[in-house]
Design a protein around this motif. Structure first.
Motif, PDB file in Angstrom:
ATOM      1  N   ARG A 166      44.068  12.615  46.679  1.00  9.77           N
ATOM      2  CA  ARG A 166      45.380  12.727  46.036  1.00  9.77           C
ATOM      3  C   ARG A 166      45.757  14.171  45.719  1.00  9.77           C
ATOM      4  O   ARG A 166      46.886  14.465  45.350  1.00  9.77           O
ATOM      5  N   SER A 167      44.794  15.080  45.830  1.00 11.45           N
ATOM      6  CA  SER A 167      45.053  16.494  45.523  1.00 11.45           C
ATOM      7  C   SER A 167      45.683  17.186  46.725  1.00 11.45           C
ATOM      8  O   SER A 167      45.935  16.571  47.758  1.00 11.45           O
ATOM      9  N   ASN A 168      45.891  18.484  46.598  1.00  9.95           N
ATOM     10  CA  ASN A 168      46.457  19.297  47.685  1.00  9.95           C
ATOM     11  C   ASN A 168      45.382  19.761  48.685  1.00  9.95           C
ATOM     12  O   ASN A 168      45.662  20.540  49.589  1.00  9.95           O
ATOM     13  N   ALA A 169      44.149  19.296  48.554  1.00  9.28           N
ATOM     14  CA  ALA A 169      43.089  19.705  49.493  1.00  9.28           C
ATOM     15  C   ALA A 169      43.489  19.342  50.927  1.00  9.28           C
ATOM     16  O   ALA A 169      44.079  18.294  51.173  1.00  9.28           O
ATOM     17  N   GLY A 207      34.954  28.887  56.363  1.00  7.33           N
ATOM     18  CA  GLY A 207      34.365  29.845  55.432  1.00  7.33           C
ATOM     19  C   GLY A 207      34.105  29.216  54.075  1.00  7.33           C
ATOM     20  O   GLY A 207      34.952  28.505  53.541  1.00  7.33           O
ATOM     21  N   VAL A 208      32.928  29.485  53.533  1.00  5.81           N
ATOM     22  CA  VAL A 208      32.534  28.952  52.231  1.00  5.81           C
ATOM     23  C   VAL A 208      31.764  30.024  51.466  1.00  5.81           C
ATOM     24  O   VAL A 208      30.906  30.699  52.056  1.00  5.81           O
ATOM     25  N   GLY A 209      32.022  30.121  50.164  1.00  4.71           N
ATOM     26  CA  GLY A 209      31.219  31.025  49.345  1.00  4.71           C
ATOM     27  C   GLY A 209      32.064  31.883  48.432  1.00  4.71           C
ATOM     28  O   GLY A 209      32.617  32.892  48.866  1.00  4.71           O
ATOM     29  N   GLY A 210      32.195  31.467  47.185  1.00  3.19           N
ATOM     30  CA  GLY A 210      32.837  32.326  46.196  1.00  3.19           C
ATOM     31  C   GLY A 210      34.342  32.416  46.312  1.00  3.19           C
ATOM     32  O   GLY A 210      34.938  33.429  45.933  1.00  3.19           O
ATOM     33  N   ILE A 211      34.993  31.363  46.816  1.00  2.00           N
ATOM     34  CA  ILE A 211      36.462  31.363  46.907  1.00  2.00           C
ATOM     35  C   ILE A 211      37.037  30.741  45.640  1.00  2.00           C
ATOM     36  O   ILE A 211      36.885  29.546  45.393  1.00  2.00           O
ATOM     37  N   TYR A 212      37.681  31.588  44.832  1.00  2.00           N
ATOM     38  CA  TYR A 212      38.284  31.159  43.564  1.00  2.00           C
ATOM     39  C   TYR A 212      39.796  31.312  43.570  1.00  2.00           C
ATOM     40  O   TYR A 212      40.467  30.747  42.717  1.00  2.00           O
ATOM     41  N   ASN A 213      40.324  32.153  44.461  1.00  2.16           N
ATOM     42  CA  ASN A 213      41.773  32.419  44.427  1.00  2.16           C
ATOM     43  C   ASN A 213      42.303  32.730  45.825  1.00  2.16           C
ATOM     44  O   ASN A 213      41.536  32.784  46.799  1.00  2.16           O
ATOM     45  N   GLY A 214      43.624  32.925  45.902  1.00  2.09           N
ATOM     46  CA  GLY A 214      44.280  33.145  47.193  1.00  2.09           C
ATOM     47  C   GLY A 214      43.794  34.396  47.900  1.00  2.09           C
ATOM     48  O   GLY A 214      43.706  34.423  49.139  1.00  2.09           O
ATOM     49  N   THR A 215      43.476  35.423  47.125  1.00  2.61           N
ATOM     50  CA  THR A 215      42.989  36.663  47.737  1.00  2.61           C
ATOM     51  C   THR A 215      41.623  36.445  48.398  1.00  2.61           C
ATOM     52  O   THR A 215      41.370  36.936  49.501  1.00  2.61           O
ATOM     53  N   ILE A 236      44.991  27.599  44.831  1.00  3.18           N
ATOM     54  CA  ILE A 236      44.522  28.581  45.809  1.00  3.18           C
ATOM     55  C   ILE A 236      45.445  28.601  47.030  1.00  3.18           C
ATOM     56  O   ILE A 236      45.801  29.675  47.542  1.00  3.18           O
ATOM     57  N   ASN A 237      45.877  27.424  47.493  1.00  2.89           N
ATOM     58  CA  ASN A 237      46.830  27.375  48.609  1.00  2.89           C
ATOM     59  C   ASN A 237      48.124  28.109  48.253  1.00  2.89           C
ATOM     60  O   ASN A 237      48.653  28.881  49.057  1.00  2.89           O
ATOM     61  N   ASP A 238      48.647  27.872  47.040  1.00  2.00           N
ATOM     62  CA  ASP A 238      49.900  28.522  46.620  1.00  2.00           C
ATOM     63  C   ASP A 238      49.730  30.040  46.520  1.00  2.00           C
ATOM     64  O   ASP A 238      50.606  30.806  46.939  1.00  2.00           O
ATOM     65  N   ALA A 286      51.742  32.803  48.789  1.00  2.56           N
ATOM     66  CA  ALA A 286      52.505  33.897  48.164  1.00  2.56           C
ATOM     67  C   ALA A 286      52.031  35.254  48.683  1.00  2.56           C
ATOM     68  O   ALA A 286      52.840  36.157  48.939  1.00  2.56           O
ATOM     69  N   LEU A 287      50.731  35.393  48.845  1.00  6.20           N
ATOM     70  CA  LEU A 287      50.181  36.657  49.340  1.00  6.20           C
ATOM     71  C   LEU A 287      50.635  36.909  50.777  1.00  6.20           C
ATOM     72  O   LEU A 287      51.022  38.037  51.138  1.00  6.20           O
ATOM     73  N   LEU A 288      50.583  35.864  51.621  1.00  6.29           N
ATOM     74  CA  LEU A 288      51.018  36.018  53.017  1.00  6.29           C
ATOM     75  C   LEU A 288      52.488  36.433  53.058  1.00  6.29           C
ATOM     76  O   LEU A 288      52.870  37.337  53.810  1.00  6.29           O
ATOM     77  N   GLU A 289      53.288  35.761  52.242  1.00  5.70           N
ATOM     78  CA  GLU A 289      54.722  36.067  52.205  1.00  5.70           C
ATOM     79  C   GLU A 289      54.950  37.521  51.793  1.00  5.70           C
ATOM     80  O   GLU A 289      55.713  38.249  52.427  1.00  5.70           O
ATOM     81  N   ALA A 290      54.261  37.950  50.748  1.00 13.05           N
ATOM     82  CA  ALA A 290      54.417  39.324  50.251  1.00 13.05           C
ATOM     83  C   ALA A 290      54.007  40.343  51.307  1.00 13.05           C
ATOM     84  O   ALA A 290      54.556  41.442  51.382  1.00 13.05           O
TER      85      ALA A 290
END
Ligand code: RRO
Length: 308
Positions: free
Chosen positions: A35-38, A244-252, A282-284, A288-292
């Protein structure tokens, strides 16, 4: 901006899914991911029989991540076989993680899920937490032998979950083996196995199983994950995708993994610590980063790490 991507010809509507690991063992947890955005639903690695896992305490949050020795707590593969149809109703790929305690167990489970509607199979060659069972991913002969047997058992896109490597000769040797098999993807990295966190106050390790030795997760491991993704992207056939896996907490963090060559990412510790809202966030942040930065699609970024 689109985050649409794909793994082994299976389309993903976004770039971020859960990693096999936390909060993905029970039916309730898997439906919550659904049900999440995953981008997909990834199951906890399964074994032939249900397992309670290792003795507690077996998980500890740390300043920059976590250490754990869960010991493969899961419902047994028959339960996940039964769950596949209802999980597919969430209209996203279902990735079944398989972690037999022997090659024969993995053969049984790959055959069984070949007969299911699971979208992708991820065979875990890198669990560090079962006493007396070395990590298959560190035994190159066993990886080759296992792939010889497992690849012939399914037409589904088959991937393997790798342990982190730390030497260029190991990237070379493993990639040379993987390139000889019809695998669809690798997921890298698993936790850094057999690390030790000591509490100076209690003068004990912070977890109980295996004398305190456990898998290190979270921010500690991101540079190792990025290196493993990039090293394999430089060595594997173009048709082998990298998760890729390992330490992903944010969009960057996710963006950095894309540059290194990841076609999608999986999130474990952040999901454990923050719950299923992390996928949307994280997706959002990534969009936003890609757009910027002026990118129209994540695909424009994948593998585009610049050289000096
Ligand atoms: O359940 C675990 O202890 C576990 C597994 Br199967 C794995 O592949 N990686 C990990 O860090 N923990």
């Amino acid at each position: 901006t689109t985050l649409q991507s794909s793994i082994g010809q299976v389309t993903l509507d976004s770039y971020v899914m859960n990693a096999s690991g936390p909060r993905c063992s029970s039916a309730e947890e898997l439906h919550l991911i659904g049900r999440s955005n995953a981008a997909a639903i990834v199951t906890k690695s399964c074994t032939i029989l249900p397992r309670e896992g290792n003795a507690e305490p077996r998980y500890r949050d740390l300043e920059l991540g976590a250490i754990q020795s869960m010991g493969l707590p899961n419902l047994g593969y028959n339960a996940y076989l039964d769950l596949v149809p209802e999980l597919l109703e969430h209209n996203k790929p279902v990735v079944v993680s398989i972690s037999g305690l022997s090659l024969a167990d993995n053969e049984t489970m790959v055959k069984a899920f070949d007969g299911s509607d699971a979208s992708l199979l991820e065979v875990n060659f890198s669990c560090p937490n079962i006493a007396g069972k070395p990590q298959t991913a560190y035994d190159f002969e066993q990886v080759e032998n296992s792939l010889t047997r497992l690849c012939s058992l399914t037409d589904k896109p088959l991937g393997i979950k790798l342990a982190p490597y730390f030497d260029m000769s190991h990237f070379d040797s493993m990639a040379e083996i993987l390139n000889r098999f019809p695998i669809a993807f690798i997921s890298t990295i698993n936790s850094i196995g057999n690390t030790l966190i000591i509490d100076p106050q209690t003068e004990r390790a912070v977890i109980k199983p295996k004398g305190g030795f456990g898998g290190l997760c979270g921010q500690y491991v991101k540079p190792i994950g990025l290196a493993n993704v990039h090293a394999f992207r430089q060595r594997l056939r173009d048709d082998i995708d990298i998760v890729g896996v390992g330490g992903i907490y944010n969009g960057t963090d996710a963006f950095e993994y894309a540059l290194a060559g990841a076609s999608a990412v999986q999130v474990a510790t952040s999901f454990q610590q923050q719950g299923e809202g992390c996928f949307q966030r994280i997706n959002d942040e990534l969009a936003a980063l890609l757009e910027a930065k002026g990118y129209a699609s994540i695909k424009e970024v994948i593998g585009q790490l610049k050289a000096f």
